[in-house]
Design an enzyme around this catalytic site. Structure first.
Site, PDB file in Angstrom:
ATOM      1  N   ASP A  32       0.689  -1.089  -0.025  1.00  0.00           N
ATOM      2  CA  ASP A  32      -0.406   0.574   0.240  1.00  0.00           C
ATOM      3  C   ASP A  32       0.776   0.964  -0.204  1.00  0.00           C
ATOM      4  O   ASP A  32       1.455   1.460   0.795  1.00  0.00           O
ATOM      5  CB  ASP A  32      -1.312   0.020   1.088  1.00  0.00           C
ATOM      6  CG  ASP A  32      -2.209   0.851   1.070  1.00  0.00           C
ATOM      7  OD1 ASP A  32      -1.798   1.840   1.160  1.00  0.00           O
ATOM      8  OD2 ASP A  32      -3.455   0.778   1.851  1.00  0.00           O
ATOM      9  N   ALA A  56      -3.369   5.113  -8.322  1.00  0.00           N
ATOM     10  CA  ALA A  56      -3.958   6.485  -7.887  1.00  0.00           C
ATOM     11  C   ALA A  56      -5.484   5.441  -7.042  1.00  0.00           C
ATOM     12  O   ALA A  56      -5.884   4.738  -7.121  1.00  0.00           O
ATOM     13  CB  ALA A  56      -4.402   6.716  -8.937  1.00  0.00           C
ATOM     14  N   TYR A 121     -10.229  15.306  -6.166  1.00  0.00           N
ATOM     15  CA  TYR A 121      -9.062  14.820  -6.860  1.00  0.00           C
ATOM     16  C   TYR A 121      -8.392  15.168  -7.620  1.00  0.00           C
ATOM     17  O   TYR A 121      -7.007  15.242  -7.246  1.00  0.00           O
ATOM     18  CB  TYR A 121     -10.116  13.558  -7.812  1.00  0.00           C
ATOM     19  CG  TYR A 121      -9.484  13.109  -8.955  1.00  0.00           C
ATOM     20  CD1 TYR A 121      -8.655  12.097  -9.052  1.00  0.00           C
ATOM     21  CD2 TYR A 121      -9.398  13.816 -10.587  1.00  0.00           C
ATOM     22  CE1 TYR A 121      -8.185  11.372  -9.599  1.00  0.00           C
ATOM     23  CE2 TYR A 121      -8.730  13.503 -11.240  1.00  0.00           C
ATOM     24  CZ  TYR A 121      -8.015  11.654 -11.230  1.00  0.00           C
ATOM     25  OH  TYR A 121      -7.592  11.035 -11.920  1.00  0.00           O
TER      26      TYR A 121
HETATM   27  N1  LIG Z   1      -8.705   5.919 -15.231  1.00  0.00           N
HETATM   28  C1  LIG Z   1      -9.035   7.389 -16.280  1.00  0.00           C
HETATM   29  O1  LIG Z   1      -9.827   7.119 -16.777  1.00  0.00           O
HETATM   30  C2  LIG Z   1      -7.176   7.932 -15.917  1.00  0.00           C
HETATM   31  C3  LIG Z   1      -7.603   9.509 -16.726  1.00  0.00           C
HETATM   32  C4  LIG Z   1      -6.567  10.478 -15.799  1.00  0.00           C
HETATM   33  C5  LIG Z   1      -5.572   9.567 -15.367  1.00  0.00           C
HETATM   34  N2  LIG Z   1      -5.444   8.824 -15.317  1.00  0.00           N
HETATM   35  C6  LIG Z   1      -4.056   8.498 -14.326  1.00  0.00           C
HETATM   36  O2  LIG Z   1      -3.857   7.195 -14.486  1.00  0.00           O
HETATM   37  C7  LIG Z   1      -2.978   6.262 -13.539  1.00  0.00           C
HETATM   38  C8  LIG Z   1      -3.591   4.453 -14.083  1.00  0.00           C
HETATM   39  O3  LIG Z   1      -4.920   4.463 -14.161  1.00  0.00           O
HETATM   40  P1  LIG Z   1      -5.885   3.482 -14.387  1.00  0.00           P
HETATM   41  O4  LIG Z   1      -6.871   3.745 -15.037  1.00  0.00           O
HETATM   42  O5  LIG Z   1      -4.797   2.416 -14.213  1.00  0.00           O
HETATM   43  O6  LIG Z   1      -6.448   3.388 -12.629  1.00  0.00           O
HETATM   44  P2  LIG Z   1      -7.180   1.713 -12.192  1.00  0.00           P
HETATM   45  O7  LIG Z   1      -7.178   0.687 -12.875  1.00  0.00           O
HETATM   46  O8  LIG Z   1      -8.167   2.699 -10.985  1.00  0.00           O
HETATM   47  O9  LIG Z   1      -5.630   1.374 -10.960  1.00  0.00           O
HETATM   48  C9  LIG Z   1      -5.786   1.669  -9.869  1.00  0.00           C
HETATM   49  C10 LIG Z   1      -4.423   1.249  -8.748  1.00  0.00           C
HETATM   50  O10 LIG Z   1      -4.008   1.723  -8.415  1.00  0.00           O
HETATM   51  C11 LIG Z   1      -4.159   0.652  -6.985  1.00  0.00           C
HETATM   52  N3  LIG Z   1      -4.149   1.836  -5.278  1.00  0.00           N
HETATM   53  C12 LIG Z   1      -4.816   2.427  -5.142  1.00  0.00           C
HETATM   54  N4  LIG Z   1      -4.582   3.227  -3.822  1.00  0.00           N
HETATM   55  C13 LIG Z   1      -3.387   2.233  -3.275  1.00  0.00           C
HETATM   56  C14 LIG Z   1      -2.583   2.035  -2.513  1.00  0.00           C
HETATM   57  N5  LIG Z   1      -2.860   3.132  -1.472  1.00  0.00           N
HETATM   58  N6  LIG Z   1      -1.368   1.745  -2.643  1.00  0.00           N
HETATM   59  C15 LIG Z   1      -1.556   0.340  -3.840  1.00  0.00           C
HETATM   60  N7  LIG Z   1      -2.743   0.385  -4.841  1.00  0.00           N
HETATM   61  C16 LIG Z   1      -3.001   1.356  -4.508  1.00  0.00           C
HETATM   62  C17 LIG Z   1      -5.957   0.032  -7.301  1.00  0.00           C
HETATM   63  O11 LIG Z   1      -5.549  -0.639  -6.420  1.00  0.00           O
HETATM   64  P3  LIG Z   1      -7.370  -1.499  -5.957  1.00  0.00           P
HETATM   65  O12 LIG Z   1      -8.394  -1.194  -6.765  1.00  0.00           O
HETATM   66  O13 LIG Z   1      -7.538  -2.059  -4.539  1.00  0.00           O
HETATM   67  O14 LIG Z   1      -8.156   0.130  -5.413  1.00  0.00           O
HETATM   68  C18 LIG Z   1      -5.840  -0.479  -8.360  1.00  0.00           C
HETATM   69  O15 LIG Z   1      -5.247  -2.030  -8.571  1.00  0.00           O
HETATM   70  C19 LIG Z   1      -3.525   6.529 -12.051  1.00  0.00           C
HETATM   71  O16 LIG Z   1      -2.129   7.505 -11.841  1.00  0.00           O
HETATM   72  C20 LIG Z   1      -4.800   7.755 -12.793  1.00  0.00           C
HETATM   73  O17 LIG Z   1      -4.461   8.927 -11.727  1.00  0.00           O
HETATM   74  C21 LIG Z   1      -6.105   7.660 -15.145  1.00  0.00           C
END
Ligand SMILES: NC(=O)c1ccc[n+]([C@@H]2O[C@H](COP(=O)([O-])OP(=O)(O)OC[C@H]3O[C@@H](n4cnc5c(N)ncnc54)[C@H](OP(=O)(O)O)[C@@H]3O)[C@@H](O)[C@H]2O)c1
Length: 282
Positions: A32, A56, A121
């Site tokens: 974490d 994230a 956020y």
């Molecule tokens: N998704 C979008 O539309 C979007 C848009 C703009 C930017 N981004 C950025 O792109 C990046 C990748 O996003 P993504 O779409 O791959 O997100 P995602 O699919 O939601 O994956 C985020 C991961 O982070 C994990 N996580 C959350 N809190 C944590 C913690 N305290 N310690 C360790 N792991 C933790 C989550 O685990 P759990 O499932 O267990 O919570 C999940 O596996 C992020 O930086 C995000 O902010 C995303």
């Protein structure tokens, strides 16, 4: 790699392995990132050259009720990572968002455009960028937009494509905002472009959006076209469809800087969606 079970984390692990890197990926149950000693121990035991943060807190609306939770993961935990990277002299690759902008621009945002986040956020993500750069001289911060990858089939949060498919399955009219524009990015391509930047030893902020500025309504249309579905799809707008968090109306990202350093442009969004559906069915 932290956050290895997310949409992007899954693709980065795969892409790193394909490029013959030796990779260790930790999901939230293993490390974490809000736990500074867990982060420090993880890095101390591997002494990696590169550290990727794909973890994230992404619940944009829920964050308005619990801004501390968003700040812990998206900002203070990035500080943990940056400090731990400094101890082992590792390069940090961190991800941020198009939501650091307020959306008043009418051109795809470039890296030097002034930031002005509109909610909890977005503020937390901007603070994360600042922490990464405060403690490290060589951090790479990749801002992206509307990430969709096959991993979203299995994650709790999912993605916009899966949401649209779920809604279509219910057989009721689907309303999507037409007055908000982003540049949705396909996770495998985002991972590949990130590693192209790493291979070129790039640091600082880079935008890696999907390359096609598009409203969420038009994106939904494209999704149903690619999925050969014909639900009733209706356009709405932010006045009719209120959400707890304010969002930028226009947050498409310009990939020009990425292209200037020699990276291939992103393919048209429809092509990325076809790849998504091919991977989804595989
Ligand atoms: N998704 C979008 O539309 C979007 C848009 C703009 C930017 N981004 C950025 O792109 C990046 C990748 O996003 P993504 O779409 O791959 O997100 P995602 O699919 O939601 O994956 C985020 C991961 O982070 C994990 N996580 C959350 N809190 C944590 C913690 N305290 N310690 C360790 N792991 C933790 C989550 O685990 P759990 O499932 O267990 O919570 C999940 O596996 C992020 O930086 C995000 O902010 C995303």
């Amino acid at each position: 790699m932290f956050g290895a079970a997310g949409q992007l984390g899954i693709e980065l692990v795969r892409e790193l392995k394909e490029r013959n890197y030796s990779v260790t990926g930790w999901d939230r149950s293993q490390v974490d990132i809000t736990d500074s000693s867990a982060v420090e121990n993880a890095l101390a035991s591997f002494e990696p050259e590169l550290v990727f943060n794909c973890a994230a807190y992404n619940q944009v609306d829920v964050a308005e009720q619990e801004p501390q939770a968003a700040f812990l993961v998206n900002a203070l935990a990035v500080r943990n990572l940056a400090l731990a990277c400094r101890q082992v002299d590792a390069r940090l690759v961190h991800y941020s968002t198009d939501y650091v902008f307020d959306g008043f621009a009418r051109h795809p945002y470039v890296e030097d455009d002034p930031t002005h986040p509109l909610g909890a956020y977005a503020v937390s993500k901007l603070a994360g960028e600042l922490y990464a750069q405060a403690y490290l001289d060589r951090a790479l911060v990749v801002r992206t937009s509307g990430v969709f990858g096959p991993g979203g089939l299995h994650t709790a949060r999912g993605n916009f494509v899966e949401l649209m498919l779920r809604l279509a399955g219910r057989g009721q009219p689907i309303r999507v905002v037409e007055d908000h524009v982003a540049s949705p990015a396909f996770a495998p391509l985002l991972a590949a472009r990130t590693l192209d930047l790493v291979d070129r030893a790039q640091t600082g902020i880079f935008h890696v959006g999907g390359g096609t500025p598009i409203s969420w309504f038009q994106f939904a249309r494209l999704i149903f076209e690619a999925a050969h579905l014909e639900p009733v799809l209706l356009a709405t707008n932010e006045r009719e469809y209120r959400t707890p968090a304010r969002r930028p109306k226009y947050s498409a990202l310009s990939n020009a800087k990425m292209e200037r350093v020699g990276l291939a442009p992103m393919p048209p969004l429809r092509e990325a969606l076809d790849l998504y559906f091919a991977k989804r069915q595989a």
